[in-house]
Motif scaffolding. Structure first.
Motif, mmCIF file in Angstrom:
data_model
loop_
_atom_site.group_PDB
_atom_site.id
_atom_site.type_symbol
_atom_site.label_atom_id
_atom_site.label_comp_id
_atom_site.label_asym_id
_atom_site.label_seq_id
_atom_site.Cartn_x
_atom_site.Cartn_y
_atom_site.Cartn_z
ATOM 1 N N LEU A 1 0.842 -1.183 0.000
ATOM 2 C CA LEU A 1 0.000 0.000 0.000
ATOM 3 C C LEU A 1 0.884 1.241 0.000
ATOM 4 O O LEU A 1 1.988 1.220 0.558
ATOM 5 C CB LEU A 1 -0.907 0.027 1.227
ATOM 6 N N PRO A 2 0.425 2.354 -0.593
ATOM 7 C CA PRO A 2 1.253 3.563 -0.607
ATOM 8 C C PRO A 2 1.299 4.303 0.723
ATOM 9 O O PRO A 2 2.125 5.184 0.915
ATOM 10 C CB PRO A 2 0.596 4.425 -1.693
ATOM 11 N N VAL A 3 0.415 3.957 1.666
ATOM 12 C CA VAL A 3 0.337 4.690 2.933
ATOM 13 C C VAL A 3 0.807 3.804 4.081
ATOM 14 O O VAL A 3 0.009 3.377 4.914
ATOM 15 C CB VAL A 3 -1.087 5.222 3.192
ATOM 16 N N GLN A 4 2.095 3.533 4.139
ATOM 17 C CA GLN A 4 2.626 2.629 5.155
ATOM 18 C C GLN A 4 3.230 3.354 6.343
ATOM 19 O O GLN A 4 3.156 2.891 7.462
ATOM 20 C CB GLN A 4 3.670 1.701 4.515
ATOM 21 N N GLU A 5 3.821 4.522 6.113
ATOM 22 C CA GLU A 5 4.554 5.228 7.170
ATOM 23 C C GLU A 5 3.950 6.596 7.417
ATOM 24 O O GLU A 5 3.484 7.265 6.487
ATOM 25 C CB GLU A 5 6.021 5.365 6.775
ATOM 26 N N VAL A 6 3.967 7.012 8.680
ATOM 27 C CA VAL A 6 3.509 8.357 9.039
ATOM 28 C C VAL A 6 4.605 9.086 9.807
ATOM 29 O O VAL A 6 5.484 8.462 10.401
ATOM 30 C CB VAL A 6 2.223 8.319 9.895
ATOM 31 N N ALA A 7 4.539 10.397 9.761
ATOM 32 C CA ALA A 7 5.435 11.243 10.543
ATOM 33 C C ALA A 7 4.623 11.922 11.628
ATOM 34 O O ALA A 7 3.525 12.424 11.372
ATOM 35 C CB ALA A 7 6.095 12.283 9.657
ATOM 36 N N LEU A 8 5.156 11.904 12.846
ATOM 37 C CA LEU A 8 4.539 12.609 13.965
ATOM 38 C C LEU A 8 5.539 13.628 14.497
ATOM 39 O O LEU A 8 6.726 13.305 14.659
ATOM 40 C CB LEU A 8 4.171 11.651 15.094
ATOM 41 N N GLY A 9 5.071 14.846 14.761
ATOM 42 C CA GLY A 9 6.020 15.823 15.265
ATOM 43 C C GLY A 9 5.376 17.073 15.819
ATOM 44 O O GLY A 9 4.170 17.262 15.771
ATOM 45 N N ARG A 10 6.258 17.906 16.340
ATOM 46 C CA ARG A 10 5.869 19.184 16.933
ATOM 47 C C ARG A 10 6.770 20.262 16.348
ATOM 48 O O ARG A 10 7.995 20.134 16.311
ATOM 49 C CB ARG A 10 6.060 19.126 18.452
ATOM 50 N N ALA A 11 6.142 21.326 15.844
ATOM 51 C CA ALA A 11 6.891 22.421 15.229
ATOM 52 C C ALA A 11 6.381 23.759 15.781
ATOM 53 O O ALA A 11 5.197 23.913 16.056
ATOM 54 C CB ALA A 11 6.737 22.399 13.708
ATOM 55 N N LEU A 12 7.293 24.712 15.945
ATOM 56 C CA LEU A 12 6.936 26.012 16.490
ATOM 57 C C LEU A 12 6.840 27.056 15.396
ATOM 58 O O LEU A 12 7.592 27.022 14.404
ATOM 59 C CB LEU A 12 7.990 26.457 17.520
ATOM 60 N N LYS A 13 5.924 27.984 15.580
ATOM 61 C CA LYS A 13 5.767 29.110 14.665
ATOM 62 C C LYS A 13 7.069 29.909 14.622
ATOM 63 O O LYS A 13 7.664 30.207 15.662
ATOM 64 C CB LYS A 13 4.627 30.006 15.144
ATOM 65 N N GLY A 14 7.510 30.266 13.433
ATOM 66 C CA GLY A 14 8.708 31.056 13.285
ATOM 67 C C GLY A 14 8.523 32.494 13.713
ATOM 68 O O GLY A 14 7.386 32.973 13.866
ATOM 69 N N ALA A 15 9.619 33.164 13.913
ATOM 70 C CA ALA A 15 9.560 34.558 14.349
ATOM 71 C C ALA A 15 9.014 35.449 13.251
ATOM 72 O O ALA A 15 9.198 35.164 12.086
ATOM 73 C CB ALA A 15 10.959 35.021 14.739
#
Length: 211
Positions: A197-211
């Motif tokens: 299947l094309p949907v095997q891996e996911v990315a999980l993360g946290r990102a902060l708004k830039g200045a």
């Protein structure tokens, strides 16, 4: 500005069934992705409201956008069992009514389906308070034979079956390009490596708004 909605009958039926039978591993990833959130949160692409039960009680309000007209009623029903106040709006982020800035934005399996992910991410950055954060849980492009499968799927039948989902997107690169600073990130498999299947891996993360 009027809001925009979509109607994908096949995808809506499929997603309603799939989200009602998510694995324990998927539920755990959803909960981990929302852990530690505080204040007002904007959730983009709420689907059937699968995330709602996992918001911590430090969240004071969730505004949840869902443009799929057949999914939004399910999300509205899910607000009743949410531990925090949730308001569902049938709208895309691009046509969302004007609101006060948010402390955080949540994207779960949605950036693969928007027409202009770079533009959407810049808009998400703009609706955040200074120092606000993006929590993401998204399909991502993969290398090797699966990456080639993703490209073929994206160019043919997959987006039409899966509500415009495009699996071969460099989502984390786009997040950084929109002015976010990624603080934590990890990749998780949702199926065994051999499943074609094309949907095997996911990315999980946290990102902060830039200045």
């Amino acid at each position: 500005m009027s809001t925009q909605t979509f109607d994908h009958p096949f995808f809506a039926r499929f997603w309603t069934v799939l989200s009602a039978h998510e694995s324990g591993a998927m539920k755990k990833m959803r909960k981990e992705n929302l852990a530690g959130l505080t204040g007002r949160v904007l959730e983009v692409g709420a689907g059937t409201g699968t995330n709602f039960a996992f918001y911590p009680d430090t969240v004071t309000e969730v505004v949840a956008l869902e443009p799929e007209t057949r999914l939004a009623p399910h999300a509205a029903q899910a607000t009743a069992s949410a531990p925090v106040p949730v308001t569902v709006i049938e709208s895309t982020i691009e046509t969302m009514p004007a609101v006060e800035p948010f402390d955080a934005v949540v994207c779960s399996l949605v950036l693969c389906s928007v027409a202009d992910p770079d533009g959407v991410l810049r808009q998400l950055n703009s609706v955040l308070m200074p120092g606000g954060e993006l929590r993401y849980f998204e399909h991502i492009a993969q290398p090797g034979w699966r990456g080639q499968l993703q490209k073929v799927a994206d160019a043919t039948i997959w987006p039409r079956l899966a509500g415009n989902c495009h699996t071969h997107r460099e989502t984390e690169r786009a997040i950084a390009g929109a002015g976010f600073s990624i603080q934590t990130a990890r990749h998780e498999a949702t199926f065994p490596a051999w499943v074609p299947l094309p949907v095997q891996e996911v990315a999980l993360g946290r990102a902060l708004k830039g200045a």
